[in-house]
Each structure stands twice: as structure tokens, then as C-alpha cells.
Design a protein around this motif. Sequence first.
Motif, PDB file in Angstrom:
ATOM      1  N   ILE A  60       4.223  19.775  51.048  1.00  0.00           N
ATOM      2  CA  ILE A  60       3.515  18.539  50.754  1.00  0.00           C
ATOM      3  C   ILE A  60       3.277  18.393  49.253  1.00  0.00           C
ATOM      4  O   ILE A  60       3.169  19.379  48.521  1.00  0.00           O
ATOM      5  N   GLY A  61       3.205  17.165  48.810  1.00  0.00           N
ATOM      6  CA  GLY A  61       2.814  16.852  47.444  1.00  0.00           C
ATOM      7  C   GLY A  61       1.532  16.054  47.474  1.00  0.00           C
ATOM      8  O   GLY A  61       1.238  15.349  48.449  1.00  0.00           O
ATOM      9  N   ILE A  62       0.751  16.166  46.421  1.00  0.00           N
ATOM     10  CA  ILE A  62      -0.502  15.411  46.317  1.00  0.00           C
ATOM     11  C   ILE A  62      -0.345  14.464  45.131  1.00  0.00           C
ATOM     12  O   ILE A  62      -0.211  14.902  43.991  1.00  0.00           O
ATOM     13  N   SER A  63      -0.325  13.163  45.412  1.00  0.00           N
ATOM     14  CA  SER A  63      -0.032  12.163  44.386  1.00  0.00           C
ATOM     15  C   SER A  63      -1.040  11.028  44.443  1.00  0.00           C
ATOM     16  O   SER A  63      -1.580  10.717  45.511  1.00  0.00           O
ATOM     17  N   ALA A  64      -1.278  10.413  43.276  1.00  0.00           N
ATOM     18  CA  ALA A  64      -2.237   9.306  43.219  1.00  0.00           C
ATOM     19  C   ALA A  64      -2.283   8.726  41.826  1.00  0.00           C
ATOM     20  O   ALA A  64      -1.654   9.218  40.896  1.00  0.00           O
ATOM     21  N   HIS A  65      -3.073   7.671  41.679  1.00  0.00           N
ATOM     22  CA  HIS A  65      -3.402   7.113  40.374  1.00  0.00           C
ATOM     23  C   HIS A  65      -4.237   8.128  39.601  1.00  0.00           C
ATOM     24  O   HIS A  65      -4.906   8.993  40.184  1.00  0.00           O
ATOM     25  N   ARG A 147      11.185  14.279  45.263  1.00  0.00           N
ATOM     26  CA  ARG A 147      12.591  14.463  45.640  1.00  0.00           C
ATOM     27  C   ARG A 147      12.779  15.654  46.570  1.00  0.00           C
ATOM     28  O   ARG A 147      13.698  15.676  47.387  1.00  0.00           O
ATOM     29  N   VAL A 148      11.908  16.651  46.477  1.00  0.00           N
ATOM     30  CA  VAL A 148      12.110  17.870  47.259  1.00  0.00           C
ATOM     31  C   VAL A 148      11.011  18.101  48.285  1.00  0.00           C
ATOM     32  O   VAL A 148      10.887  19.193  48.844  1.00  0.00           O
ATOM     33  N   LEU A 149      10.198  17.091  48.567  1.00  0.00           N
ATOM     34  CA  LEU A 149       9.098  17.256  49.513  1.00  0.00           C
ATOM     35  C   LEU A 149       9.427  16.657  50.874  1.00  0.00           C
ATOM     36  O   LEU A 149      10.213  15.728  50.987  1.00  0.00           O
ATOM     37  N   ASP A 150       8.774  17.206  51.904  1.00  0.00           N
ATOM     38  CA  ASP A 150       8.931  16.670  53.257  1.00  0.00           C
ATOM     39  C   ASP A 150       7.848  15.646  53.580  1.00  0.00           C
ATOM     40  O   ASP A 150       8.035  14.781  54.428  1.00  0.00           O
ATOM     41  N   GLY A 151       6.690  15.770  52.958  1.00  0.00           N
ATOM     42  CA  GLY A 151       5.576  14.866  53.222  1.00  0.00           C
ATOM     43  C   GLY A 151       4.652  14.828  52.024  1.00  0.00           C
ATOM     44  O   GLY A 151       4.799  15.608  51.085  1.00  0.00           O
ATOM     45  N   ALA A 152       3.691  13.916  52.051  1.00  0.00           N
ATOM     46  CA  ALA A 152       2.802  13.780  50.899  1.00  0.00           C
ATOM     47  C   ALA A 152       1.417  13.334  51.342  1.00  0.00           C
ATOM     48  O   ALA A 152       1.243  12.747  52.419  1.00  0.00           O
TER      49      ALA A 152
END
Length: 769
Positions: A60-65, A147-152
Motif C-alpha cells: 500500500i501507499g499513503i498519498s494525499a495533499h 506504479r508499483v503498488l497494489d492499493g493505496a
Amino acid sequence: MLRSAWSALARSVTTGARVAAAAEPAVLGTTKASIFGTPVRQLATETDPDAHRLAHLRNIGISAHIDSGKTTLTERILYYTGRIKDIHEVRGKDNVGAKMDSMELEREKGITIQSAATYTTWKDYNVNIIDTPGHIDFTIEVERALRVLDGAILVLCAVSGVQSQTITVDRQMKRYSVPRIAFVNKMDRAGANPWRVVDQIRTKLRQPAAAVQVPIGAEDSFQGVVDLIRNQAYYNDGAKGETVRVEPIPADLQEFVTEKRQELIEHLADVDEEIADLFLAEEQPTNDQLIAAVRRATVARKFVPVFIGSAYKNTGVQPMLDGMADYLPAPSEVENIALDTKNKDAPVTLSSSSSAPFVGLAFKLEEGRFGQLTYVRVYQGTLAKGMTIFNTRTGKKVKVPRVVRMHSNEMEDVEGVGAGEICALFGVECSSGDSFTDGTTMVAMTSIHVPEPVVSLSLKPKGKDTANFSKALNRFQREDPTFRVAVDAESKETIISGMGELHLEIYVERLRREYNVDCVTGKPQVAFRETVTVKAPFYYTHKKQSGGSGQFARVIGYLEPSSEPLAGASAEEAEAAAAAKTEDGLVKENQFINHVVGGSIPTNFIPACEKGFVEACQKGPLTGNPIMGARMVLQDGLAHSVDSNELAFRTATLMAFREAMAKASAIVLEPIMSVNVTAPAKFQGPVMAGINKRKGTITDSEVQDEYVVIDALVPLNNMFGYSSDLRAVTQGMGEFTMEYLRHEPVLPNVQVELIKAYQEQRKLEQQQK
């Protein structure tokens, strides 16, 4: 060998990706199965010993503003999963700082600059996490992570909601087909309103979404959350929220919970057939049916379940982790496509089996203590220490001397990792985006989207330490594809280019701190471009005779904007031209079209003509900036049996291009930025006036509680120094982000000024010579 190596590695963990294929790809070593009734790519348990490991692996990746709380949330996740022993804050008073912000600059500024990878366990799940930056200047870090994550996990502020960078991150997730769950953070802040945020996800991001939790209280009285599916209330006890207490739903919330649970069912019925059938039959789905439906719709990217909490107040993080395990896909449920380099790049579906031939992607480079550190996502097979791998881009083979798993800036040596994992390698020279195989198959993963830089600075070291200066710039270029270095041919100045002022400022500071090289920077240079607006013919003959064989070449054709339909184009050329157009009808790429018939120009000289065209596009006649959106069509010409050669035709094409540019009504283009400003509502007037003063166009404004959010389009050349002006008119409470949108023609008076400045600069340089 791979099977025996894998048997010792079944506990490893790391990351995934996907890319849609235009054609129906071949499938290598996979079987079709079903999870909760949805067809997915799942390994057959009876044939693959690591199927259980894959089913319990989450990447998982953790993304946001920016400032939505990504790093704070990651810190809690690591603490609650037992990966770290204590919680430290971003810009913490204890001078330690968050674990994932390992760079000194990150801790000083309180922002994430580089994405950081780690791994942990939650219950019986192995979890690989990448914490990404929120600032648009470091968008490449988000690109290569997704690009390399399955979920976020998409983190949103309960007060600010969907902001400009949230929209950018959402677009990046869609580009790489990443399923996500949403976490509405900062429920403890004044003005927190999760229902407005859920509505913004539906309207601004255009994502079907519904809350799977209801908050117990808000702002100062925020205490916990109610799970709408399991009908339970969760409270966090303990000094740091480490204990989760499960209680019945509070009586005063029972009616509201029933209403929101029904809303969840209604939105699920829009995207899931099983729930739709139950809804039409007026039957209530069971908890298991709801969980299965949310998972089906989330993995299929048809639905976004929304969780609620406050990472800073240690509330609601553990239920969100349960949702991550329940609803985000395993690596074996994601379709990963590679291109067969030996079969005209035909799409091939990769297996998730660790016993299949190895295929991996180097998605991120760093300079480590022991040389280059290469982050690799293993898509298929096993990557083991001592193994020989092949770089499909260069064709070179290399032996893997060391395999490690990363925990921020710490590392743990492992013998190897299996399919679905990420790891890091030492001693492997490559570029970001290179694909590796074990040599038994030659496939390559699709590349990572790299945006073009928009701001440039001239840079020179104060002292004479040019060795460290060059070494640092070479390293930064390898690590960051959006950071470019060039030397101006005339002024001999080193020019660095990047995504924004902060981006370049960080690299200049890193030069000083990491390499002890103080630098002097010149005025920021905007990435102006030149283009043509009308069709202009050319008929140019190049002659040169100096005794013996000379040079002769004649080229005939026309120059026109590449956004215009191509006359006499073949079906392939017309299709390529249409695909090159942007949404606003512009074409960034230059095009060279060969329409010569009858052999008037021998075919072996056509590549030389194209080289002349490419060279001519590097420097326009008006301001010396590169040319974009120009199409040169070569129709006819003439060659001499003795005097014609490649140099003659390259020179003829270059001069013909310059001749045609003078007649093609050339104009100067400038980068237009999409600017998002957030400021207290009482300063709305001065903020708008400031944008208008900078020749900006306001496209939207919205008052949210006590704050106003303004969207505008502003020329980048007018944005320098805006941060200081904004702080001045908002008493330091305003903030803004900007992102490159497109190039547009400059105003006529600005073009005159730019041309005059360029001409004066050239005169000065000629006098100095």
C-alpha cells in the motif's frame, strides 16, 4: 533453484502494480479463481506453495495533499503494528521526528521530500508501506510509488477536504489503476465535517464513495468511530491509543447509524449486482455480504470505502488497518502486464508465482552508504542474493551481491524475496524504470510517467570543488528523473531544471549539506517555448565548394503547426497525430514527416534530414527557447552523385527550417500553472486581487467554513515571489499549491520584451567574445 530459494523466503514482504493492456495478453503460469464471487487472478493453492503468503500480503501507499497527515498516520501504523517502539511527531519537540522522514531537511521543514518504504505486520497480514510526499514539486515520488503498488490509502483532511493535490493524486491512482480506501483525518480539528468530504469525493473526484464508519463526536469531543457494517463502536484507550475497546453503539447515535448504513447499501447497490438484487428485493444484506461487496467493488475500482479518524489524537487508525486488510487487493489479484521485447512488445500477463521466471522493475534509486541503492518490485519469480539478472534495456547481466528490505533509512539483509514483494539491491548499476529478468525470458515493464520540468536556475559553485559539484548533480539526476542538468552552449553556465522553486531549492541545499558545496544561483528561468502558427513553404539549396568534393543538398516542403490535420496522411500518420493532441487541441511533440517520392532524395539521407530538423528545434529564433508543436513535411529535393552527403542534407534541413520559421508567424509560449489558494475567508478580496495582478484567471472559488478555496490559472513567469505576497495579505495564514497545466501564447507585449531581452543578451555575449 528458485523453488528451494523461495522455501526459505516465505516470510518476506513488499509492493505491486498494474498497467492496462490494449490487446488480450498472453497469460504466463496463472489460473483464474474467485474471491467473494468476483473473478480475479488468484494463484491455485493446490499448485503453488506461496499462495497463502500472497493472499495475506498487502502493498500500500499513503498519498494525499500536503499537510493532510500522511506521515503522522504512517507513524501510528508503525507503532500499532509493533514496528517502532515509540511515536514521534513531524517537527517533534524531542528533536527525533517521524520515522519515515529520515532526511534532516524533511524534519526541519516538516514535509516529506522523498518517498520512504517500510514493512510491518498487522494481525496475520504482511504489509509493505510507501509514504509519499504531498507537495507537487516532488510528484515523481508519488508517480513511481503508485506504479508499483497494489492499493493505496487516500488521506483527506476533515476540514479542507478534497484539495488541489488530492485531485492530482487521484489522477495518478487512476493512471496506474490503483484501488484505494479513503481516510478522513483530523476529525479533532475545529470545522471537521466528514460528510462534506465524502460528498467531495463523489463530486470532485467523481468516485462512487460512501462512509463505512460514523464518528462518535467531532472536534474537541471526538471519541471514536462506529463501524456501519459490523454495528460496533470502537474507542481507543491507553496513553497512545494502543488499546481498542469495542462497545455497543451509543443510543443517541443509533438512528443516525441506521440512516448512514442504508446510505452505504444504496451506494453499493449502484456498483455491485448482488447488493443491487437484495436492495430491489427489499432485503437487508448480512454483514458478510456487505464486507464481500465492499471488497469486490473496491478491488474493481468501482467504489471507495471511507474511514474516519484522527491520527494525531490516536483514534480510528486500527479499524482503518482492518479495512486495509479486508478491502485492498493482494498482489495475486492484480493483473501485471509486461511487454515481450522479442515479439514486437506484445503484452504478456505475468504470474504471481515465486517459482516462475524472475521479472522485476527498478522504480527508485538512492545513493546509499555502500553505493547505489536500487529499489525493485518483484512481479514474478524470486530475486535471491548471488543470482545473475539481466537488464532488458541494456542487455547487460549483473550478479546480485546484496538484497535488503528497507525500513525508512534502515535496512535488513535477506537472502531473497518472492513475487509480489519489494526490496532494495546494492551494487547494481541501472536507471530508474529499468526492467530485470533472469535471462530465460526477455520482457520489460511499461515505463513510469515522468512530467516535464517547468522551472530552471543557473547554478555555479562558490569555490573550486567542481568534482563534488559534478558528482552531486550526476547523483541527483539518477535519483530524480524530473531533475535535469544542462550546460548552456553559449554562456557555459550550468542550468538545473525541476518542477518548482521548492524542488530546486531543496537540491541546492542538499549540495551544501551533503557535499559541502555552496552554490550561487541565478534568476529562475521559465520553460518558455516557441511554435509556429501558420503554414510556411521552404525551398532551400545548400552549396559549398572548396576544391575537390563539396557539399550539395536541396530540400523542398513546408512547415506548419502539428495540431493541424496532415494533408495526404496515411491512416497510421493520422492516428498518431490524433493521439499526440492534448485535451486543449495543442500538440507538444514536434513531427518530421517524409513524403518524398521517386527517390529525388536518396533514402539513406532522410535520417540526416530528420537530424537537422531535431537540431533546429532545440533553439528557436525569437528567444532561443526550444520549439514545440511544429511539423516539418519534406516533399521533394535534389541530390548530387558526388557532392551530396549526410552533413549537407542535415545542414540544408536546418537552414530551411530557420527560413520557414521567419515566415510562419512564430510566437512564444509560456507554462500556465493550475494554482490552488487556501486562505481565511476574510482575506478573499485581497487574495483575488493578488491573482488578478499576476494576470491570473480565477476559475472557481468556494467558501468552506471560515476558509476560502480559490482555483486559478496563472502564468508561471508571474508566480515568482507569490508565497511572500500571499503571507503578507493573509497575515501568514494563506497557503497555495501549483501544478503545470499546459503552454499558452504569451501576451504580445510580453513577447516583445522577451525578444528584446534575448537580442540584448546575444549582443553582450558576442561583445565578450
